[in-house]
Design a protein around this motif. Structure first.
Motif, PDB file in Angstrom:
ATOM      1  N   GLN A  21      45.084  15.554  42.515  1.00 45.20           N
ATOM      2  CA  GLN A  21      44.202  16.565  43.102  1.00 45.20           C
ATOM      3  C   GLN A  21      44.750  17.093  44.428  1.00 45.20           C
ATOM      4  O   GLN A  21      44.100  17.892  45.098  1.00 45.20           O
ATOM      5  CB  GLN A  21      42.807  15.978  43.316  1.00 45.20           C
ATOM      6  CG  GLN A  21      42.105  15.601  42.025  1.00 45.20           C
ATOM      7  CD  GLN A  21      40.854  14.793  42.273  1.00 45.20           C
ATOM      8  OE1 GLN A  21      40.122  15.033  43.227  1.00 45.20           O
ATOM      9  NE2 GLN A  21      40.592  13.817  41.425  1.00 45.20           N
ATOM     10  N   TYR A  23      45.692  15.138  47.176  1.00 39.33           N
ATOM     11  CA  TYR A  23      45.421  14.312  48.345  1.00 39.33           C
ATOM     12  C   TYR A  23      46.600  13.382  48.638  1.00 39.33           C
ATOM     13  O   TYR A  23      47.304  12.954  47.724  1.00 39.33           O
ATOM     14  CB  TYR A  23      44.168  13.451  48.146  1.00 39.33           C
ATOM     15  CG  TYR A  23      42.894  14.247  47.995  1.00 39.33           C
ATOM     16  CD1 TYR A  23      42.325  14.900  49.087  1.00 39.33           C
ATOM     17  CD2 TYR A  23      42.258  14.346  46.763  1.00 39.33           C
ATOM     18  CE1 TYR A  23      41.151  15.626  48.949  1.00 39.33           C
ATOM     19  CE2 TYR A  23      41.081  15.067  46.619  1.00 39.33           C
ATOM     20  CZ  TYR A  23      40.539  15.705  47.714  1.00 39.33           C
ATOM     21  OH  TYR A  23      39.377  16.420  47.573  1.00 39.33           O
ATOM     22  N   SER A 105      36.703  13.021  41.071  1.00 33.77           N
ATOM     23  CA  SER A 105      36.930  14.266  41.819  1.00 33.77           C
ATOM     24  C   SER A 105      35.627  14.810  42.384  1.00 33.77           C
ATOM     25  O   SER A 105      35.546  15.178  43.560  1.00 33.77           O
ATOM     26  CB  SER A 105      37.588  15.302  40.903  1.00 33.77           C
ATOM     27  OG  SER A 105      37.720  16.529  41.563  1.00 33.77           O
ATOM     28  N   LYS A 106      34.601  14.834  41.548  1.00 27.82           N
ATOM     29  CA  LYS A 106      33.294  15.331  41.981  1.00 27.82           C
ATOM     30  C   LYS A 106      32.710  14.449  43.082  1.00 27.82           C
ATOM     31  O   LYS A 106      32.187  14.948  44.089  1.00 27.82           O
ATOM     32  CB  LYS A 106      32.351  15.392  40.781  1.00 27.82           C
ATOM     33  CG  LYS A 106      30.999  15.984  41.097  1.00 27.82           C
ATOM     34  CD  LYS A 106      30.136  16.082  39.851  1.00 27.82           C
ATOM     35  CE  LYS A 106      28.778  16.643  40.196  1.00 27.82           C
ATOM     36  NZ  LYS A 106      27.884  16.683  39.038  1.00 27.82           N
ATOM     37  N   ARG A 109      34.601  15.017  46.428  1.00 27.80           N
ATOM     38  CA  ARG A 109      34.173  16.275  47.084  1.00 27.80           C
ATOM     39  C   ARG A 109      32.798  16.108  47.717  1.00 27.80           C
ATOM     40  O   ARG A 109      32.576  16.536  48.849  1.00 27.80           O
ATOM     41  CB  ARG A 109      34.173  17.435  46.079  1.00 27.80           C
ATOM     42  CG  ARG A 109      35.559  17.939  45.715  1.00 27.80           C
ATOM     43  CD  ARG A 109      35.536  19.263  44.971  1.00 27.80           C
ATOM     44  NE  ARG A 109      34.642  19.296  43.823  1.00 27.80           N
ATOM     45  CZ  ARG A 109      34.992  18.928  42.587  1.00 27.80           C
ATOM     46  NH1 ARG A 109      36.197  18.488  42.346  1.00 27.80           N
ATOM     47  NH2 ARG A 109      34.116  18.998  41.610  1.00 27.80           N
ATOM     48  N   SER A 110      31.907  15.452  47.021  1.00 32.63           N
ATOM     49  CA  SER A 110      30.560  15.222  47.553  1.00 32.63           C
ATOM     50  C   SER A 110      30.596  14.343  48.793  1.00 32.63           C
ATOM     51  O   SER A 110      29.917  14.616  49.782  1.00 32.63           O
ATOM     52  CB  SER A 110      29.700  14.557  46.459  1.00 32.63           C
ATOM     53  OG  SER A 110      28.452  14.198  46.970  1.00 32.63           O
ATOM     54  N   VAL A 113      31.864  16.283  51.811  1.00 30.78           N
ATOM     55  CA  VAL A 113      30.868  17.226  52.309  1.00 30.78           C
ATOM     56  C   VAL A 113      29.810  16.480  53.143  1.00 30.78           C
ATOM     57  O   VAL A 113      29.374  16.945  54.180  1.00 30.78           O
ATOM     58  CB  VAL A 113      30.203  17.990  51.148  1.00 30.78           C
ATOM     59  CG1 VAL A 113      28.973  18.742  51.599  1.00 30.78           C
ATOM     60  CG2 VAL A 113      31.195  18.954  50.522  1.00 30.78           C
TER      61      VAL A 113
END
Length: 115
Positions: A21, A23, A105-106, A109-110, A113
């Motif tokens: 991804q 990173y 991945s989800k 990202r969460s 944030v």
């Protein structure tokens, strides 16, 4: 990213998925090594196994959050320790093992944030 997990297969899967991804990832096989890696270079996110021998994920998270209260942490575990995690790190999400790269991945990202 810093991945702390005592299971080498899980640690490698998470690391490879994060590298795919885009990173930059460092790995640690246990809590003590993970804390040393964290102190040498604070990552954008710590992906942390909750159940580990020696220093548990709870111990590691407590030590990290005592010095870096806003540090994003994503817990991964094969067990459901939601209540324990909420006491230690109320904003940290839990990703239950086994999981696919898309779910990781989800969750990453969460967690970023939230942090």
């Amino acid at each position: 990213m810093l991945v702390i997990d005592d299971d080498p297969d899980v640690r490698e899967f998470i690391s490879e998925a994060l590298v795919d991804q885009g990173y930059v990832v460092r790995q640690a096989p246990d809590g003590k090594t993970g804390l040393n890696a964290f102190s040498s270079e604070v990552p954008d996110l710590v992906v942390l196994d909750f159940i580990m021998p020696g220093l548990s994920g709870a111990d590691v998270a407590s030590k990290i959050l005592s010095t870096h209260p806003g540090q994003p942490i994503l817990f991964v575990s094969g067990y459901s320790e939601t209540d324990s995690i909420k006491r230690i790190a109320p904003n940290a999400p839990l990703l239950t093992k086994p999981f696919r790269a898309e779910a990781l991945s989800k969750a990453v990202r969460s967690a970023l944030v939230r942090g």
